[in-house]
Design an enzyme around this catalytic site. Structure first.
Site, PDB file in Angstrom:
ATOM      1  CE  LYS A 154      -1.929  -0.950   4.037  1.00 26.51           C
ATOM      2  NZ  LYS A 154      -1.788  -1.729   3.898  1.00 26.51           N
TER       3      LYS A 154
ATOM      4  NE  ARG B  42      -3.648  -0.916  10.133  1.00 24.04           N
ATOM      5  CZ  ARG B  42      -2.336  -0.120   9.881  1.00 24.04           C
ATOM      6  NH1 ARG B  42      -2.736   0.776   8.975  1.00 24.04           N
ATOM      7  NH2 ARG B  42      -1.122  -1.056   9.823  1.00 24.04           N
TER       8      ARG B  42
ATOM      9  NE  ARG C 203       8.502  -2.917   5.773  1.00 27.70           N
ATOM     10  CZ  ARG C 203       6.706  -2.998   5.757  1.00 27.70           C
ATOM     11  NH1 ARG C 203       6.697  -2.373   4.769  1.00 27.70           N
ATOM     12  NH2 ARG C 203       6.661  -3.017   6.385  1.00 27.70           N
TER      13      ARG C 203
ATOM     14  NE  ARG D  69       6.051  -0.238  10.642  1.00 27.62           N
ATOM     15  CZ  ARG D  69       5.658   0.011   9.830  1.00 27.62           C
ATOM     16  NH1 ARG D  69       5.716   0.351   8.622  1.00 27.62           N
ATOM     17  NH2 ARG D  69       4.978  -0.942  10.408  1.00 27.62           N
TER      18      ARG D  69
ATOM     19  NE  ARG E 210       2.626  -4.701  11.202  1.00 27.10           N
ATOM     20  CZ  ARG E 210       3.834  -4.197  11.066  1.00 27.10           C
ATOM     21  NH1 ARG E 210       4.622  -5.116  10.873  1.00 27.10           N
ATOM     22  NH2 ARG E 210       3.995  -3.681   9.713  1.00 27.10           N
TER      23      ARG E 210
HETATM   24  P1  ADP Z   1       1.343  -1.915   8.246  1.00 26.38           P
HETATM   25  O1  ADP Z   1       0.650  -1.138   7.520  1.00 26.38           O
HETATM   26  O2  ADP Z   1       2.603  -2.338   7.201  1.00 26.38           O
HETATM   27  O3  ADP Z   1       0.983  -2.858   8.870  1.00 26.38           O
HETATM   28  P2  ADP Z   1       1.670   0.686   9.465  1.00 26.38           P
HETATM   29  O4  ADP Z   1       2.968   1.955   8.943  1.00 26.38           O
HETATM   30  O5  ADP Z   1       0.127   1.223   8.252  1.00 26.38           O
HETATM   31  O6  ADP Z   1       2.102  -0.231   8.196  1.00 26.38           O
HETATM   32  O7  ADP Z   1       0.660   0.694  10.442  1.00 26.38           O
HETATM   33  C1  ADP Z   1       1.864   0.297  11.836  1.00 26.38           C
HETATM   34  C2  ADP Z   1       1.290   0.798  12.834  1.00 26.38           C
HETATM   35  O8  ADP Z   1       0.793   1.854  13.096  1.00 26.38           O
HETATM   36  C3  ADP Z   1       0.102  -0.189  13.381  1.00 26.38           C
HETATM   37  O9  ADP Z   1      -0.116  -2.028  13.376  1.00 26.38           O
HETATM   38  C4  ADP Z   1      -1.318   0.093  14.536  1.00 26.38           C
HETATM   39  O10 ADP Z   1      -0.457   0.463  15.281  1.00 26.38           O
HETATM   40  C5  ADP Z   1      -0.588   2.092  13.597  1.00 26.38           C
HETATM   41  N1  ADP Z   1      -1.604   1.904  12.886  1.00 26.38           N
HETATM   42  C6  ADP Z   1      -1.529   2.790  11.219  1.00 26.38           C
HETATM   43  N2  ADP Z   1      -3.115   3.250  11.176  1.00 26.38           N
HETATM   44  C7  ADP Z   1      -3.574   2.668  12.412  1.00 26.38           C
HETATM   45  C8  ADP Z   1      -5.452   2.844  12.197  1.00 26.38           C
HETATM   46  N3  ADP Z   1      -6.085   3.839  11.276  1.00 26.38           N
HETATM   47  N4  ADP Z   1      -6.072   2.610  13.460  1.00 26.38           N
HETATM   48  C9  ADP Z   1      -5.260   2.443  14.747  1.00 26.38           C
HETATM   49  N5  ADP Z   1      -3.336   1.577  14.286  1.00 26.38           N
HETATM   50  C10 ADP Z   1      -2.899   2.474  13.738  1.00 26.38           C
END
Ligand code: ADP
Length: 195
Positions: free
Chosen positions: A13, A88, A127, A139, A150
């Site tokens: 994404k 999400r 990655r 990270r 996740r």
């Molecule tokens: P990925 O899609 O690779 O899991 P992201 O960078 O999108 O990584 O998200 C990393 C973390 O940030 C998530 O596991 C969550 O803890 C938090 N996060 C990101 N976006 C949201 C959201 N919309 N609602 C709740 N937590 C979020």
């Protein structure tokens, strides 16, 4: 143009949203990046989010919706924006619907990146290797155990957004196993069909 990217962690994404943002000149709003910036800046939101994110859980809907709501009011979002990592959960999607309704700006399209689950862990490992090779920091939630967590959170809390948006006729499916260029071409085709 308001575009939502949906798909499990590691689906690509962020990679695709960044590309579209550059080619179309509309901002990519990544809630993951915004939260990581808040952690780095040690803001109160960052302090709340840090531990939750490190264990692979979701930050509360209120916090994330607040960040997004403020961000989409910025002038650079006037032409549109790409949502990467938000909504999400179904409650977040409902909040977004209300926010956009107030502004009279509907979501145009939801791009669902479909990937074979078994390959996601392999993508994560590569990655991590790439990040280490480039001398950057990995990270805290990019390790196999937290990544599997996740993935579980995605299936349980985020995947229900697919039927939610399908009902609204907004979902376009994309083969996320194709090459980065092929995925980008498919996305372009869908976005061109909107114009
Ligand atoms: P990925 O899609 O690779 O899991 P992201 O960078 O999108 O990584 O998200 C990393 C973390 O940030 C998530 O596991 C969550 O803890 C938090 N996060 C990101 N976006 C949201 C959201 N919309 N609602 C709740 N937590 C979020």
């Amino acid at each position: 143009m308001i575009v939502i990217f949906l798909g499990p962690p590691g689906a690509g994404k962020g990679t695709q949203a960044k590309r579209i943002s550059e080619t179309r000149g509309i901002p990519q709003l990544s809630t993951g990046d915004m939260l990581r910036a808040a952690i780095a800046a040690k803001t109160p939101i960052g302090q709340k989010a840090e531990e939750v994110m490190a264990r692979g859980d979701l930050v509360s809907d209120d916090i994330v919706a607040g960040i997004v709501s403020d961000r989409i009011d910025e002038p650079d979002c006037e032409k549109g924006f790409l949502l990467d990592g938000f909504p999400r959960t179904v409650p977040q999607a409902e909040i977004l619907d209300r926010l956009l309704e107030e502004k009279n700006r509907p979501v145009d399209i939801v791009l669902e990146l479909q990937v074979d689950q078994d390959s996601l862990v392999e993508r994560l490992k590569s990655r991590i290797r790439d990040t280490l090779a480039s001398g950057e920091e990995v990270r805290p939630d990019d390790n196999e155990e937290t990544f599997r967590k996740r993935l579980g959170v995605y299936l349980e809390q985020t995947a229900p957004l697919i039927p939610y948006y399908k009902e609204k006729g907004l979902v376009r499916e994309i083969d996320g196993m194709a090459s980065i260029d092929e995925v980008a071409a498919q996305i372009d085709e869908y976005l061109n069909s909107l114009a």
